[in-house]
Write a protein that holds these residues in place. Structure first.
Motif, mmCIF file in Angstrom:
data_model
loop_
_atom_site.group_PDB
_atom_site.id
_atom_site.type_symbol
_atom_site.label_atom_id
_atom_site.label_comp_id
_atom_site.label_asym_id
_atom_site.label_seq_id
_atom_site.Cartn_x
_atom_site.Cartn_y
_atom_site.Cartn_z
ATOM 1 N N LEU A 224 -68.450 76.691 -8.086
ATOM 2 C CA LEU A 224 -67.908 75.567 -8.856
ATOM 3 C C LEU A 224 -67.220 76.152 -10.078
ATOM 4 O O LEU A 224 -67.849 76.741 -10.943
ATOM 5 C CB LEU A 224 -69.035 74.635 -9.289
ATOM 6 C CG LEU A 224 -69.573 73.686 -8.223
ATOM 7 C CD1 LEU A 224 -70.804 72.982 -8.730
ATOM 8 C CD2 LEU A 224 -68.512 72.674 -7.829
ATOM 9 N N HIS B 274 -70.056 79.174 -1.906
ATOM 10 C CA HIS B 274 -69.148 78.383 -2.734
ATOM 11 C C HIS B 274 -69.310 78.742 -4.203
ATOM 12 O O HIS B 274 -70.284 79.356 -4.613
ATOM 13 C CB HIS B 274 -69.429 76.888 -2.583
ATOM 14 C CG HIS B 274 -69.218 76.375 -1.213
ATOM 15 N ND1 HIS B 274 -70.165 76.498 -0.240
ATOM 16 C CD2 HIS B 274 -68.180 75.724 -0.650
ATOM 17 C CE1 HIS B 274 -69.719 75.947 0.869
ATOM 18 N NE2 HIS B 274 -68.520 75.470 0.650
ATOM 19 N N LEU C 15 -64.056 73.335 -6.443
ATOM 20 C CA LEU C 15 -64.875 74.012 -5.451
ATOM 21 C C LEU C 15 -64.016 75.017 -4.699
ATOM 22 O O LEU C 15 -62.989 74.665 -4.124
ATOM 23 C CB LEU C 15 -65.463 72.991 -4.471
ATOM 24 C CG LEU C 15 -66.536 73.519 -3.538
ATOM 25 C CD1 LEU C 15 -67.779 73.876 -4.326
ATOM 26 C CD2 LEU C 15 -66.880 72.501 -2.476
#
Lengths: 184, 874, 214
Positions: free
Chosen positions: C59, C57, C129
């Motif tokens: 951010l 992932h 995200l």
């Protein structure tokens, strides 16, 4: 294990360490231990497209007595746990464990009574590999990381020292039960 | 609930039809409740069963038809709000389930409510438990037809340090304003403006014309004060706070090392808002317009785990919902318990829970190293071994005194009582780590221990008059205050208070003051006025914590109860006190109200505990334990959750801890006792253990363990300690103590004698009057700066005449210093109508630690002088 | 009988070719020798993943460097494996991490639970995200090491960005951020950050920025 354990610390032992590490990392013999979907990716890794043979580990041994790397691929149920442990116990030293996929590593999304919440509850894990399932590149990547570990594995007195240091660090660490709020 | 409320007369039933189903409900039932009887949920926002109907949100519109004079059922022209309309015979109601009209009306209202409601659910604390969100999803329009720009306001207004108001999200249901007017009596926000501009707002000078020159410190001259002695306090409930503002000083403080966050807005009286019940408005807000600063953005309702809880602060025993996440309590809410706290609680119970998670929390047993003199963390077995050896040695060397403290669950208090008798072989045990007297113990043995459930909240609500003797209901028993106020607002209830001055709490109860000089409560209880106050059958006398320092008061209260037929109830200040009485944590009392002095009771208990015999000599009370330890008579001390500063004489308590050769401390956090302890054994805070509190009613308030924890309760630690000594007391497991105590049953034999009257003459220039505020320096409120900001400001109070004698000049703010030979306390002076020659101080507020500075209590003689200018800022 | 049949068959198939029959299968092997090798030389040559491969992932940040995450925990709610832990907090004038009032103070993903299913990125209301194609960081010798914290997950600071905390672009609201009206950081923000680093004049500068921001 052998004569290398008896060597005194110093230049000699360091050289033996480097040599032994070099030999060991290039001759891993995995035990077949496919438990679930991750096993498919593990098999693919051994097949021509990814070809684990490039690292000298294409032969997945059916007998744990001839293997020194256990790739735990898939979720370990409570019923399977003793089997995993027995296979591990039957393997010869030095031996390593690779926990492949999130289920083997922590239970993954199967946070329930039937699944062992991480195979490290049963056997000592040297390297964790997340993914659901991890693609073969990720497995190879983790194996290469393990090679690094094996290359740098201390022997003899150095190993005892490393073990002591690890234990001291573990004693100092905050117990997970006290890590409030955060993931652990 | 309106429907289930018991009625004295036979219930008149009316029959109506809702959605084609006939139902009979008591007369006066609201349609929305009648539908609930059938299991038909009509959507609503403003409706709350404990608040008066308002019809503010219009979400509950239904189609209604009523029979006219000829009996023809005629539909009303427009849909009606079912939360304000009462059921009448023959009514035909169609809810959204059967009527397209209702359905469309509700959809329309929902669309209107959402016009100005911002789409900020992802950042809103209410998201996930929001009635508006749920209802918009369940039966709202999929899309908004409103394309214009939404109304916006500056982001949250800080109403108090704890309560934040976000006006964009408000749907004007007025639950908060109705709660603060109807339940708490502290109006701090209200509807303002008209039409599209209508909003909930504070009483800021920008909107309403209030005076902003905060009269602080407040000094008023005698001309402005009306005589209130023996007379009903003026002012109806509506404008009471303005009427009360003349002598009531509230506000935020940041003194004495207690940090607070931010500033509060002004309330209706133009003073910083400081209500003790503001947290309830946050809980009942159906949208996220009111949020709490402490919980703001900390967690989401869907990842919280809820456990039942019981408040560990006062003796009210309010039910709580403890919401926690990954081993950490995120917030606490008032749970519904119609028999106790209904749906409310005070801010202390709601927010003061961070005390147990501070940096000073004890996690490992500590043993003092004999060489370095420092406490070293050790293993449990070693700590228990050292503690057991030391206690045995001390037992042989002169005995061990036990001070369990007043905050234990019943099971834990029972463990202390049993441990003292069976292991330490002594009766030197006293939970009263506060002011106490022999008369109080006699009263407890005679009238409290082993009496079971006595006066209840329901009885309190039903009683025609209630006499508060030495009890400040709002400060010391908040749930009692709310219940009293509920019945006062309903009508005929009268509240009387024996106190030196009429507190804001009493004014909110429309109460009458039986003005008394502290220490003379016995006289007041024996007076004709008191007899008149409780003359009506069914009256109740509540005895507060202050009476223990008032000689003869308990005896006078018993005499008053006997002569008038009124019922008595003892309302202690701490959650564990009633339980400790039942468990026998008193020098003259064994479990279940068995007197130590009665040989039959001792034999009874010896058999139950499987020992040869129990010590027959009555033990020392807390003061005498302290004295004996200081004199070296008692060699050891076993101390539970005790703060030496709460003891009648903190210096003596510290000296005793210092002198005693062996001190074992069972504590959650490092405390003042820890510094003197030889062995410190960590115990679990209430969130990490299960147990039972006995509240002031004598009601068992059982609660489960909320958090997973390896901390042990006091009972389990004492059990292990006893095993180490070689005695089996069998109290492992969280409820085993409670169960064993219950199995013992109550003492059926002769009760302890009535208390004796001891008169102590009061000497000195001025008499001290004091009681604790709800929010103060207490150790159970540590670590919550937002809450500390809503505490009332500490002031000293004197009558104008007494102040004039000191030389206080008219109209000038003054500080006064209250002193004796032990120390002094300087506070701003507030002139208050009260008896001359009396000075009042809050017991433990910042800047006013009465016990530790003066070692004096209610009714003691002190001296007062005008503080010098250099002390003004102190 | 068997002999007889085999003789017949060989005579039918005819001649010397029958001698190769036992090794005819190797034909595939020999032929394969001359085809292109399919083996991917992974560590040396990395074949790109499919563009929508679910990797680690990330951010994301707004173009001026403020974080997009508002700490709403919807990702944690959506997660079927309970692998995400988020705790929000208030943005203050002194410490602003995202536009608006709330930001994610704690952000943890436990990659030993995460099944990389992508439900979290679907749930994210601000597109804070997202998932990258990166997979090589996902290995480790400790369990704790595979719990990635906010600093491990945050997107790199690109040109025009200043890492948070710093104030919003003066004169903008959080709406402007979501509507893409903020394209890069401005000098006021840089000044604020510089002032904050300068110890001595910290208090004064912070005050002035506070005033200007309102």
């Amino acid at each position: 294990m052998g004569i290398e354990e008896k060597l005194p610390s110093g230049f000699m032992l360091t050289s033996v360490e480097v040599l032994a590490g070099y030999m060991r990392k290039a001759s891993l013999w995995p035990a077949t231990f496919g438990l679930a979907c991750c096993a498919i990716e593990m098999m693919t890794s051994g097949a021509p497209r990814y070809d684990l043979g490039r690292f000298g580990m294409e032969v997945f041994r059916a007998s744990p007595r001839q293997a020194d790397l256990m790739i735990v691929a898939g979720r370990v149920s409570q019923k399977m746990a003793p089997v995993v442990r027995q296979v591990y116990d039957q393997m010869v030293n030095p031996k390593w464990v690779l926990s492949m996929g999130v289920c083997a590593s922590s239970g993954g999304m199967f946070n329930n009574y039937a699944i062992v919440q991480g195979v490290d509850h049963i056997v000592p894990v040297d390297i964790y590999l997340p993914g659901c399932p991890p693609r073969p590149e990720m497995l190879i990547n983790a194996i290469l990381e393990l090679h690094q570990q094996i290359q740098n594995m201390p022997l003899g007195v150095n190993r005892e020292e490393a073990a002591r240091a690890a234990e001291a660090a573990a004693l100092k660490a905050i117990p997970t039960s006290q890590m409030k709020g955060l993931l652990r | 609930m309106t429907v289930t409320e018991p009625s004295k007369t036979a219930v008149d039933l009316v029959t109506l039809t809702i959605d084609g189903i006939e139902v009979s409900v008591p007369k006066g039932t609201l349609l929305i409740r009648a539908a609930e009887e059938l299991g038909i949920a009509i959507p609503r926002f403003c409706d709350h069963p404990l608040l008066a109907p308002a019809g503010a949100c219009r979400q509950c519109l239904v189609e209604v038809a009523m029979p006219d004079r000829e009996g023809n059922v005629r539909p009303m022209p427009k849909p009606q709000a079912s939360c304000t309309m009462t059921a009448t015979p023959g009514m035909v109601v169609k809810t959204q389930l059967t009527s397209p009209v209702s359905e469309k009306a509700q959809r329309g209202v929902m669309e209107l409510l959402l016009i100005n409601h911002p789409l900020d659910c992802p950042v809103c604390d209410k998201g996930g438990e929001c009635p508006l969100q749920n209802q918009a999803l369940a039966n709202g329009q999929g899309e908004s037809r409103f394309t214009e720009v939404k109304r916006t306001f500056p982001k949250p207004i800080r109403i108090s340090t704890q309560v934040l108001l976000d006006r964009e999200r408000c749907i004007l249901c007025q639950r908060c304003t109705r709660f603060s007017k109807e339940i708490a009596g502290d109006p701090f926000i209200d509807l303002q403006m008209r039409g599209a501009h209508q909003q909930i707002g504070t009483f800021s000078p920008g909107v309403l014309d209030f005076h902003v020159d905060l009269p602080y410190p407040v000094v008023r001259t005698s001309e402005e004060l009306e005589p209130t002695v023996e007379s009903q306090t003026q002012g109806s409930t509506k404008d009471e706070s303005r009427g009360a503002s003349h002598d009531h000083v509230t506000g935020t403080y940041a003194a004495d090392g207690i940090a607070t966050r931010g500033e509060a807005m002004l309330d209706e009286s133009g003073q910083p808002f400081a209500s003790y019940f503001s947290g309830n408005t946050i809980q009942i807000c159906p949208v996220g317009a009111l949020t709490g600063a402490a919980y703001r953005f900390r967690a989401r309702p869907f990842d919280l785990v809820s456990s039942k809880g019981v408040c560990e602060h006062c003796a009210g025993g309010c039910a709580l919902r403890v919401d926690h996440r990954r081993g950490k309590v995120a917030r606490r809410l008032a749970a519904e318990d119609s028999a106790v706290n209904e749906e409310w609680n005070c801010d202390k119970g709601r927010w003061a829970f961070t005390w147990s998670t501070g940096a000073d929390r004890l996690t490992h047993p500590l043993v003092r190293d004999p060489e370095t003199g420092e406490l070293e963390p050790v293993s449990w077995p070693y700590a228990l071994e050292v503690a057991a050896k030391g206690l045995l040695k001390a037992r042989e060397a002169g005995g061990v005194g036990v001070l369990p403290g007043g905050r234990l669950t019943v099971g834990d208090a029972y463990a202390y009582a049993k441990f003292a008798r069976v292991v330490l072989r002594t009766n030197d045990i006293d939970f009263r780590s506060r002011a106490h007297s022999a008369e109080e113990e006699a009263f407890l043995s005679h009238a409290v221990a082993g009496t079971g459930l006595g006066v209840t909240y329901a009885a309190l609500e039903a009683a025609p008059s209630v006499l508060l003797a030495g009890l400040e209901a709002e400060e010391e028993a908040a749930s009692v205050f709310l219940r009293l106020r509920k019945s006062v607002l309903k009508g005929s209830k009268k509240v009387y208070s024996i106190a030196p001055w009429a507190s804001r709490g009493l004014i909110k109860l429309s109460g009458s003051l039986l003005q008394t000089v502290p220490g003379q409560e016995a006289t007041a209880l024996g007076s004709a006025a008191a007899a008149e106050a409780v003359a009506e059958p069914g009256s109740i006398i509540l005895l507060g914590p202050r009476l223990t320092e008032s000689p003869g008061a308990y005896q006078a209260a018993l005499a008053l109860a006997a002569s008038s037929g009124a019922r008595l109830a003892w309302v202690p200040r701490r959650a564990g006190e009633r339980g400790a009485v039942e468990a026998g944590a008193l020098p003259g009392l064994l479990p279940g109200g068995r007197p130590v002095s009665d040989p039959a009771a001792r034999v009874d208990m010896a058999a139950a505990w499987d020992v040869e015999s129990l010590p027959s000599q009555p033990g020392r009370d807390a003061t005498r334990i302290v004295d004996a330890a200081a004199a070296g008579v008692l060699a050891g001390l076993l101390v539970g959750g005790v703060d030496p500063d709460d003891m009648p004489d903190p210096a003596a308590a510290r000296a005793a801890l210092e002198t005693a050769s062996f001190v074992v401390s069972l504590e959650v956090r490092a405390s003042a006792v820890t510094a003197y302890a030889d062995v410190v054994l960590p115990v679990a805070p209430p969130a990490e253990k299960g147990g039972t509190y006995l509240n002031w009613e004598g009601r068992h308030r059982e609660f489960p363990q909320a958090l997973t924890s390896d901390a042990l309760s006091d009972g389990e630690v004492l059990d292990s300690l006893a095993s180490e000594v070689g005695v089996w007391i069998g109290l492992r497991g969280e409820l085993s103590g409670t169960a064993e105590l219950a199995s013992l049953g109550r003492w059926e034999g002769a009760k302890a004698d009535r208390p004796e009257h001891h008169t102590v003459p009061v000497a000195g220039t001025t008499v001290l009057s004091t009681w604790s505020m709800l929010l103060d320096r207490g150790r159970l409120q540590d670590g919550e700066p937002y809450l500390a900001g809503t505490a009332h400001r500490a002031v000293a109070r004197m009558s104008p005449a007494t102040a004039a004698q000191l030389g206080v000049q008219k109209g000038i703010s003054s500080n006064v210093t209250v002193f004796n030979d032990r120390g002094e306390i300087t506070l701003p002076l507030a002139l208050t109508p009260m008896p001359d020659g009396v000075v009042w101080l809050p017991s433990n507020s910042p800047g006013s630690p009465v016990r530790s500075k003066l070692a004096a209590g209610n009714g003691d003689a002190v001296s007062v002088r005008l503080a010098g200018d250099q002390l003004m800022g102190a | 009988m068997a002999d007889h049949n085999s003789n017949e068959t060989s005579s039918d198939g005819g001649g010397w070719l029958s001698a190769f029959a036992p090794i005819a299968g190797f034909g595939v092997t020999f032929a394969t020798m001359f085809t292109k090798v399919v083996t991917e030389q992974y560590p040396e040559q990395k074949v790109p993943t499919a563009p929508r491969f679910h990797g680690r992932h990330q951010l994301n940040r707004h173009p001026d460097g403020l974080e997009k995450c508002i700490g709403c925990e919807l990702c944690a709610w959506a997660c079927p494996a309970d692998a995400i832990f988020v705790e929000g907090a208030d943005n203050t004038e002194e410490d602003r991490f995202s536009p608006g009032e709330r930001y994610g103070r704690v952000y943890q993903i436990n990659y030993l639970r995460c099944i990389l299913c992508g439900l979290c990125i679907e749930a994210c209301p601000t597109r804070a995200l997202t998932m990258t194609n990166e997979y090589e960081q996902l290995k480790g010798s400790t369990r704790a090491g595979l719990i990635f914290e906010k600093q491990d997950l945050l997107a790199p600071v690109l040109g025009g960005m200043i890492p948070a905390p710093h104030p919003m672009v003066p004169g903008t609201t959080e709406q402007d951020y979501y509507q893409g009206k903020v394209t890069q950081s401005v000098s006021e923000q840089q000044e604020w950050v510089d002032a904050r680093h300068g110890e001595d004049e910290k208090a004064g500068k912070v005050e002035s920025v506070k005033g200007g921001d309102r």
